[in-house]
Design a protein around this motif. Structure first.
Motif, PDB file in Angstrom:
ATOM      1  N   LYS A 224     -12.595   9.436   4.651  1.00  0.00           N
ATOM      2  CA  LYS A 224     -11.576   8.994   3.691  1.00  0.00           C
ATOM      3  C   LYS A 224     -11.908   7.629   3.114  1.00  0.00           C
ATOM      4  CE  LYS A 224      -8.125  12.097   4.011  1.00  0.00           C
ATOM      5  NZ  LYS A 224      -7.246  12.598   3.004  1.00  0.00           N
ATOM      6  N   VAL A 225     -12.364   6.704   3.960  1.00  0.00           N
ATOM      7  CA  VAL A 225     -12.670   5.352   3.506  1.00  0.00           C
ATOM      8  C   VAL A 225     -13.901   5.355   2.597  1.00  0.00           C
ATOM      9  CG1 VAL A 225     -13.400   3.064   4.276  1.00  0.00           C
ATOM     10  CG2 VAL A 225     -11.529   4.216   5.426  1.00  0.00           C
ATOM     11  N   LYS A 226     -14.888   6.202   2.904  1.00  0.00           N
ATOM     12  CA  LYS A 226     -16.083   6.315   2.069  1.00  0.00           C
ATOM     13  C   LYS A 226     -15.732   6.832   0.677  1.00  0.00           C
ATOM     14  CE  LYS A 226     -20.121   6.974   4.799  1.00  0.00           C
ATOM     15  NZ  LYS A 226     -21.007   7.878   5.464  1.00  0.00           N
TER      16      LYS A 226
ATOM     17  N   ILE B 191      -2.018   3.157  12.852  1.00  0.00           N
ATOM     18  CA  ILE B 191      -2.817   2.769  11.691  1.00  0.00           C
ATOM     19  C   ILE B 191      -2.610   3.809  10.599  1.00  0.00           C
ATOM     20  CG2 ILE B 191      -4.556   1.465  12.954  1.00  0.00           C
ATOM     21  CD1 ILE B 191      -6.360   3.911  12.862  1.00  0.00           C
ATOM     22  N   GLY B 192      -2.787   3.381   9.371  1.00  0.00           N
ATOM     23  CA  GLY B 192      -2.599   4.292   8.253  1.00  0.00           C
ATOM     24  C   GLY B 192      -3.723   4.191   7.245  1.00  0.00           C
ATOM     25  N   ILE B 193      -4.055   5.330   6.649  1.00  0.00           N
ATOM     26  CA  ILE B 193      -4.998   5.342   5.532  1.00  0.00           C
ATOM     27  C   ILE B 193      -4.170   5.034   4.298  1.00  0.00           C
ATOM     28  CG2 ILE B 193      -6.584   6.732   4.175  1.00  0.00           C
ATOM     29  CD1 ILE B 193      -7.064   8.401   6.673  1.00  0.00           C
ATOM     30  N   ALA B 194      -4.528   3.968   3.601  1.00  0.00           N
ATOM     31  CA  ALA B 194      -3.669   3.483   2.524  1.00  0.00           C
ATOM     32  C   ALA B 194      -4.459   3.214   1.249  1.00  0.00           C
ATOM     33  CB  ALA B 194      -2.968   2.213   2.974  1.00  0.00           C
ATOM     34  N   ARG B 195      -3.748   3.342   0.145  1.00  0.00           N
ATOM     35  CA  ARG B 195      -4.282   3.032  -1.175  1.00  0.00           C
ATOM     36  C   ARG B 195      -3.460   1.874  -1.727  1.00  0.00           C
ATOM     37  NH1 ARG B 195      -7.332   6.244  -4.120  1.00  0.00           N
ATOM     38  NH2 ARG B 195      -6.770   8.077  -2.905  1.00  0.00           N
ATOM     39  N   GLY B 196      -4.127   0.853  -2.241  1.00  0.00           N
ATOM     40  CA  GLY B 196      -3.433  -0.328  -2.744  1.00  0.00           C
ATOM     41  C   GLY B 196      -2.532  -0.025  -3.925  1.00  0.00           C
ATOM     42  N   LYS B 197      -1.395  -0.705  -3.974  1.00  0.00           N
ATOM     43  CA  LYS B 197      -0.461  -0.552  -5.093  1.00  0.00           C
ATOM     44  C   LYS B 197      -0.719  -1.622  -6.140  1.00  0.00           C
ATOM     45  CE  LYS B 197       3.697   1.170  -2.760  1.00  0.00           C
ATOM     46  NZ  LYS B 197       5.099   0.834  -2.482  1.00  0.00           N
TER      47      LYS B 197
ATOM     48  N   TYR C 100       0.820  -1.204   0.000  1.00  0.00           N
ATOM     49  CA  TYR C 100       0.000   0.000   0.000  1.00  0.00           C
ATOM     50  C   TYR C 100       0.852   1.252   0.000  1.00  0.00           C
ATOM     51  CZ  TYR C 100      -3.609  -3.223   1.737  1.00  0.00           C
ATOM     52  OH  TYR C 100      -4.476  -4.262   1.893  1.00  0.00           O
ATOM     53  N   ASN C 101       0.295   2.335  -0.553  1.00  0.00           N
ATOM     54  CA  ASN C 101       0.853   3.675  -0.378  1.00  0.00           C
ATOM     55  C   ASN C 101       0.141   4.273   0.822  1.00  0.00           C
ATOM     56  OD1 ASN C 101       2.649   3.851  -2.557  1.00  0.00           O
ATOM     57  ND2 ASN C 101       0.991   4.345  -3.957  1.00  0.00           N
ATOM     58  N   VAL C 102       0.868   4.528   1.896  1.00  0.00           N
ATOM     59  CA  VAL C 102       0.265   5.040   3.122  1.00  0.00           C
ATOM     60  C   VAL C 102       0.245   6.564   3.046  1.00  0.00           C
ATOM     61  CG1 VAL C 102       0.421   5.116   5.629  1.00  0.00           C
ATOM     62  CG2 VAL C 102       1.078   3.044   4.407  1.00  0.00           C
TER      63      VAL C 102
ATOM     64  N   GLY D 111     -11.530   3.393  -2.659  1.00  0.00           N
ATOM     65  CA  GLY D 111     -10.160   3.016  -2.992  1.00  0.00           C
ATOM     66  C   GLY D 111      -9.186   3.087  -1.836  1.00  0.00           C
ATOM     67  N   LEU D 112      -9.657   3.463  -0.661  1.00  0.00           N
ATOM     68  CA  LEU D 112      -8.781   3.580   0.505  1.00  0.00           C
ATOM     69  C   LEU D 112      -9.196   2.577   1.572  1.00  0.00           C
ATOM     70  CD1 LEU D 112      -8.603   7.461   0.825  1.00  0.00           C
ATOM     71  CD2 LEU D 112      -6.833   5.970  -0.036  1.00  0.00           C
ATOM     72  N   THR D 113      -8.229   2.167   2.359  1.00  0.00           N
ATOM     73  CA  THR D 113      -8.486   1.242   3.467  1.00  0.00           C
ATOM     74  C   THR D 113      -7.647   1.665   4.664  1.00  0.00           C
ATOM     75  OG1 THR D 113      -8.578  -1.085   4.076  1.00  0.00           O
ATOM     76  CG2 THR D 113      -6.694  -0.410   2.768  1.00  0.00           C
ATOM     77  N   ILE D 114      -7.972   1.128   5.826  1.00  0.00           N
ATOM     78  CA  ILE D 114      -7.229   1.433   7.051  1.00  0.00           C
ATOM     79  C   ILE D 114      -6.446   0.179   7.431  1.00  0.00           C
ATOM     80  CG2 ILE D 114      -7.380   2.230   9.423  1.00  0.00           C
ATOM     81  CD1 ILE D 114     -10.228   3.233   8.719  1.00  0.00           C
ATOM     82  N   VAL D 115      -5.117   0.278   7.439  1.00  0.00           N
ATOM     83  CA  VAL D 115      -4.277  -0.875   7.751  1.00  0.00           C
ATOM     84  C   VAL D 115      -3.432  -0.592   8.991  1.00  0.00           C
ATOM     85  CG1 VAL D 115      -4.141  -1.746   5.394  1.00  0.00           C
ATOM     86  CG2 VAL D 115      -2.481  -0.087   6.146  1.00  0.00           C
ATOM     87  N   PRO D 116      -3.208  -1.612   9.829  1.00  0.00           N
ATOM     88  CA  PRO D 116      -2.317  -1.440  10.979  1.00  0.00           C
ATOM     89  C   PRO D 116      -0.862  -1.500  10.512  1.00  0.00           C
ATOM     90  CG  PRO D 116      -3.219  -3.655  10.963  1.00  0.00           C
ATOM     91  CD  PRO D 116      -3.862  -2.923   9.835  1.00  0.00           C
ATOM     92  N   LEU D 117      -0.052  -0.573  10.982  1.00  0.00           N
ATOM     93  CA  LEU D 117       1.352  -0.511  10.573  1.00  0.00           C
ATOM     94  C   LEU D 117       2.283  -1.049  11.650  1.00  0.00           C
ATOM     95  CD1 LEU D 117       1.227   3.037   8.966  1.00  0.00           C
ATOM     96  CD2 LEU D 117       1.097   0.831   7.812  1.00  0.00           C
TER      97      LEU D 117
END
Length: 155
Positions: free
Chosen positions: A98-100, A122-128, A20-22, A103-109
């Motif tokens: 942001k999630v709504k 946690i980070g708001i991320a977009r899949g690569k 992901y791009n965080v 294309g974005l998700t919340i992932v634990p870093l």
């Protein structure tokens, strides 16, 4: 006994930064049971399949693996249970918006103890895409080679 100070890393999700791009990161507290804290103090946890979601104005951490405490009794916790994240209302609203957006998700870093309390980054991320991953690896390799050449030239 004096209180713990500083930051002690328990687990890190290196795969998240690769996949992901965080865009933005947040620090959140966790609502845990006693045996979960003991397992974390032993340094056992995995964030690999974890993600967070917003339900009814509350943030929840899902699919994070904290193994059962080996010396726990019938009070032991479920290893992959749903855990509540402690965030401010503004932060929860920002994450939900942001999630709504799509294309974005919340992932634990990373998961760590900060001054004796369990925290999660946690980070708001977009899949690569695959080509994004290859490009990132190429850029890292180029930086490494430049640094190596500079060091070699300085000798």
């Amino acid at each position: 006994m004096p209180r713990e100070t500083g930051r002690k890393l328990i687990a890190q999700n290196k795969r998240a930064r690769h996949d992901y791009n965080v865009d933005e990161t947040f620090e959140a507290g966790l609502v845990l049971q006693g045996t979960e804290v003991k397992s974390l103090r032993a340094g056992k946890a995995s964030l690999v399949d974890g993600y967070a979601s917003i339900d009814d104005g509350e943030a929840w951490l899902l699919n994070v693996f904290i193994p059962e405490y080996s010396q726990g009794t019938w009070t032991n916790h479920a290893a992959r249970r749903k855990r509540k994240l402690l965030l401010n209302r503004k932060e929860i609203d920002k994450l939900a918006a942001k999630v709504k957006e799509g294309g974005l998700t919340i992932v634990p870093l990373s998961l760590y103890f900060k001054d004796g309390r369990a925290k999660i980054e946690i980070g708001i991320a977009r899949g690569k895409k695959d080509w994004d991953k290859r490009q990132t690896l190429k850029e890292q390799q180029d930086k490494r080679e430049m640094a190596r050449a500079i060091r070699h030239r300085a000798r």
